[in-house]
Design an enzyme around this catalytic site. Structure first.
Site, PDB file in Angstrom:
ATOM      1  N   GLN A 186     -18.219  -6.582  -1.212  1.00  0.00           N
ATOM      2  CA  GLN A 186     -17.335  -7.324  -2.118  1.00  0.00           C
ATOM      3  C   GLN A 186     -16.889  -8.656  -1.512  1.00  0.00           C
ATOM      4  OE1 GLN A 186     -14.260  -4.047  -2.062  1.00  0.00           O
ATOM      5  NE2 GLN A 186     -12.820  -5.739  -2.190  1.00  0.00           N
ATOM      6  N   HIS A 217       0.841  -1.210   0.000  1.00  0.00           N
ATOM      7  CA  HIS A 217       0.000   0.000   0.000  1.00  0.00           C
ATOM      8  C   HIS A 217       0.872   1.254   0.000  1.00  0.00           C
ATOM      9  CE1 HIS A 217      -2.800  -2.935   2.082  1.00  0.00           C
ATOM     10  NE2 HIS A 217      -3.587  -2.448   1.145  1.00  0.00           N
TER      11      HIS A 217
HETATM   12  O1  PAF Z   1      -8.069  -3.532  -3.419  1.00  0.00           O
HETATM   13  C1  PAF Z   1      -8.753  -3.240  -2.412  1.00  0.00           C
HETATM   14  O2  PAF Z   1      -8.216  -3.075  -1.315  1.00  0.00           O
HETATM   15  C2  PAF Z   1     -10.256  -3.090  -2.544  1.00  0.00           C
HETATM   16  O3  PAF Z   1     -10.780  -4.021  -3.437  1.00  0.00           O
HETATM   17  C3  PAF Z   1     -10.686  -1.661  -2.912  1.00  0.00           C
HETATM   18  C4  PAF Z   1     -10.168  -1.243  -4.274  1.00  0.00           C
HETATM   19  C5  PAF Z   1     -10.196  -0.697  -1.845  1.00  0.00           C
HETATM   20  C6  PAF Z   1     -12.224  -1.584  -2.960  1.00  0.00           C
HETATM   21  O4  PAF Z   1     -12.793  -1.927  -1.741  1.00  0.00           O
END
Ligand code: PAF
Length: 277
Positions: free
Chosen positions: A61, A37
């Site tokens: 998701q 990140h």
């Molecule tokens: O990659 C992620 O961490 C997630 O899929 C995102 C893009 C933040 C969407 O919730």
């Protein structure tokens, strides 16, 4: 770094940034931040003059039997890392702010969302496309940064941004890896020590298959060998596939290709992918 949790506060701060003529660079995350990140944040700092990061563990998701409840949440440590990295604004909405009572809209990118991870995690990319559109509407960034570790997600977002004329530059950042090659992921924290050791079979099997294919070897035998190596290492496979890098469909001669895999070890689902030149 300012931290905001309410839409009104977000808008006020963004208005100030825009008033300064800032170029807004956005990094969406689900927290449990690691060096992968932070590489996205570094890219965002180079691409914009104000960097906004969101932390939101997006419930829509995750499938019903997935790890939403146990997904690592480390708000304070994440916030310190972002402040030290020079992030300007941390957006941390609650689930109620993102999905208030009566929320009824979904974004669905057909084709690229339906294959590979989309086939194994029905609805996953709809949840991603919906939350990312919402985050894009809230922030209206000039540029947004995503990791190539989630290669298919990156292609879904690119398709969505193009199709909906969102006018946001999407940057992909190469996967950051541990010294032994394992792709950095928040889910690596779930791995028991013995599974962590065995997990390096994943990047190794992909690397070996990519080499055979690049050198003109038989594609199907290279993929079969990778599947065999992973199964022998204790993985349960979802897929090991060679795909067109953009559509994720069957490779198209002359177009870039990507080798992708998803597999479980000790109950932890890992994904990885590499380019095949
Ligand atoms: O990659 C992620 O961490 C997630 O899929 C995102 C893009 C933040 C969407 O919730």
């Amino acid at each position: 770094m300012q931290t905001v949790r309410q839409i009104d506060d977000l808008r006020k701060t963004l208005d100030v940034f825009r008033g300064e003529g800032a170029r807004l660079a956005f990094v969406p995350t689900m927290g449990a931040l690691h060096d992968g990140h932070m590489a996205l944040v570094e890219t965002a700092k180079r691409a914009g003059t104000r960097v906004i990061v969101s932390i939101f563990v997006n419930p829509i998701q995750f499938g019903p039997n997935e790890d939403l409840a146990k997904y690592p949440r480390r708000e304070q440590a994440d916030s310190r890392m972002l402040a030290n990295a020079g992030v300007d604004l941390l957006w941390m909405p609650s689930a109620e702010t993102m999905y208030p009572e009566g929320f009824a809209t979904g974004v669905r990118v057909s084709g690229v969302s339906e294959l590979l991870d989309g086939a194994h995690r029905p609805g996953h990319f709809d949840g991603v496309a919906t939350v990312v559109s919402k985050l894009f509407n809230q922030i209206r960034p000039d540029v947004a940064v995503f990791g190539e570790k989630d290669w298919q997600q990156l292609q879904v977002i690119r398709r969505m941004v193009a199709d909906l004329d969102m006018g946001i530059d999407i940057l992909g950042v190469p996967t950051q890896r541990e010294d032994d090659g394992l792709a950095l992921s928040s889910r690596n924290a779930y791995l028991m020590p013995e599974d962590r050791v065995r997990a390096i079979a994943l990047p190794r099997a992909l690397g070996a298959a990519a080499k055979v294919i690049t050198e003109g070897g038989d594609r199907e035998s290279a993929l079969a060998q990778a599947r065999e190596t992973l199964t022998a290492a204790g993985f349960e496979l979802d897929y090991v596939a060679l795909a067109d890098a953009e559509s994720l469909g069957a490779p198209i001669e002359g177009n870039p290709m990507r080798l992708l895999a998803a597999a479980r070890i000790g109950g932890t689902r890992l994904i990885d992918n590499i380019p095949v030149l």
